[in-house]
Design a protein around this motif. Structure first.
Motif, mmCIF file in Angstrom:
data_model
loop_
_atom_site.group_PDB
_atom_site.id
_atom_site.type_symbol
_atom_site.label_atom_id
_atom_site.label_comp_id
_atom_site.label_asym_id
_atom_site.label_seq_id
_atom_site.Cartn_x
_atom_site.Cartn_y
_atom_site.Cartn_z
ATOM 1 N N UNK A 1 0.845 -1.185 0.000
ATOM 2 C CA UNK A 1 0.000 0.000 0.000
ATOM 3 C C UNK A 1 0.882 1.236 0.000
ATOM 4 N N UNK A 2 0.509 2.203 -0.805
ATOM 5 C CA UNK A 2 1.239 3.476 -0.865
ATOM 6 C C UNK A 2 0.266 4.631 -0.823
ATOM 7 N N UNK A 3 0.722 5.730 -0.202
ATOM 8 C CA UNK A 3 -0.013 6.981 -0.251
ATOM 9 C C UNK A 3 0.837 7.970 -1.029
ATOM 10 N N UNK A 99 -7.081 -1.217 5.727
ATOM 11 C CA UNK A 99 -7.142 -2.667 5.927
ATOM 12 C C UNK A 99 -6.739 -3.362 4.634
ATOM 13 N N UNK A 100 -5.777 -4.262 4.749
ATOM 14 C CA UNK A 100 -5.415 -5.138 3.637
ATOM 15 C C UNK A 100 -5.837 -6.554 4.017
ATOM 16 N N UNK A 101 -5.535 -7.507 3.197
ATOM 17 C CA UNK A 101 -5.878 -8.892 3.536
ATOM 18 C C UNK A 101 -5.061 -9.395 4.718
ATOM 19 N N UNK A 102 -3.927 -8.753 4.971
ATOM 20 C CA UNK A 102 -3.022 -9.226 6.017
ATOM 21 C C UNK A 102 -3.172 -8.471 7.331
ATOM 22 N N UNK A 103 -3.498 -7.197 7.262
ATOM 23 C CA UNK A 103 -3.461 -6.385 8.477
ATOM 24 C C UNK A 103 -4.264 -5.103 8.310
ATOM 25 N N UNK A 104 -4.434 -4.410 9.426
ATOM 26 C CA UNK A 104 -4.978 -3.053 9.427
ATOM 27 C C UNK A 104 -3.961 -2.179 10.138
ATOM 28 N N UNK A 105 -3.503 -1.134 9.449
ATOM 29 C CA UNK A 105 -2.472 -0.300 10.050
ATOM 30 C C UNK A 105 -2.493 1.097 9.459
#
Length: 118
Positions: A1-3, A99-105
């Motif tokens: 994920x990138x912003x 939230x991704x499939x692996x985590x929320x951060x």
């Protein structure tokens, strides 16, 4: 994920700028999105946030001059800044809880410089 943040620049006092920040990657959900800023020699401070439900909140010093919004389809948050003051000069960072499939951060953008001349 990138912003990826964009839209900073140099503007005279009283002018306007619009910042954008797009989230990309393996995103399941985007929760709160927001903007922070860090002026030279100061700590990073919160500027504004918009929740997943559209609730907005602002730090008092920008109330009435700055508007945060988001495009849910594009996973993008905007910061419309009007009536800019020299004290708004800072590096502006976007933030999102994702939230991704692996985590929320928490995720942060790279920062975009806003300089307001008097």
């Amino acid at each position: 994920v990138q912003l990826q943040a964009s839209g900073g620049g140099l503007v005279q006092a009283g002018g306007s700028l619009r910042l954008s920040c797009a989230a990309s990657g393996s995103i399941v959900s985007v929760y709160v999105m927001g903007w922070y800023r860090q002026a030279p020699g100061k700590q990073r401070e919160w500027v504004a946030t918009v929740s997943s439900g559209g609730t907005t909140n602002y730090v008092g010093s920008v109330q009435g001059r700055i508007t945060i919004s988001r495009d849910y389809a594009k996973n993008t948050v905007y910061l419309q800044m009007n009536s800019l003051k020299p004290e708004d000069t800072a590096v502006y960072y976007c933030h999102a809880m994702i939230r991704t499939v692996a985590t929320t951060q928490d995720y942060w953008g790279q920062g975009t410089q806003v300089t307001v001349s008097s």
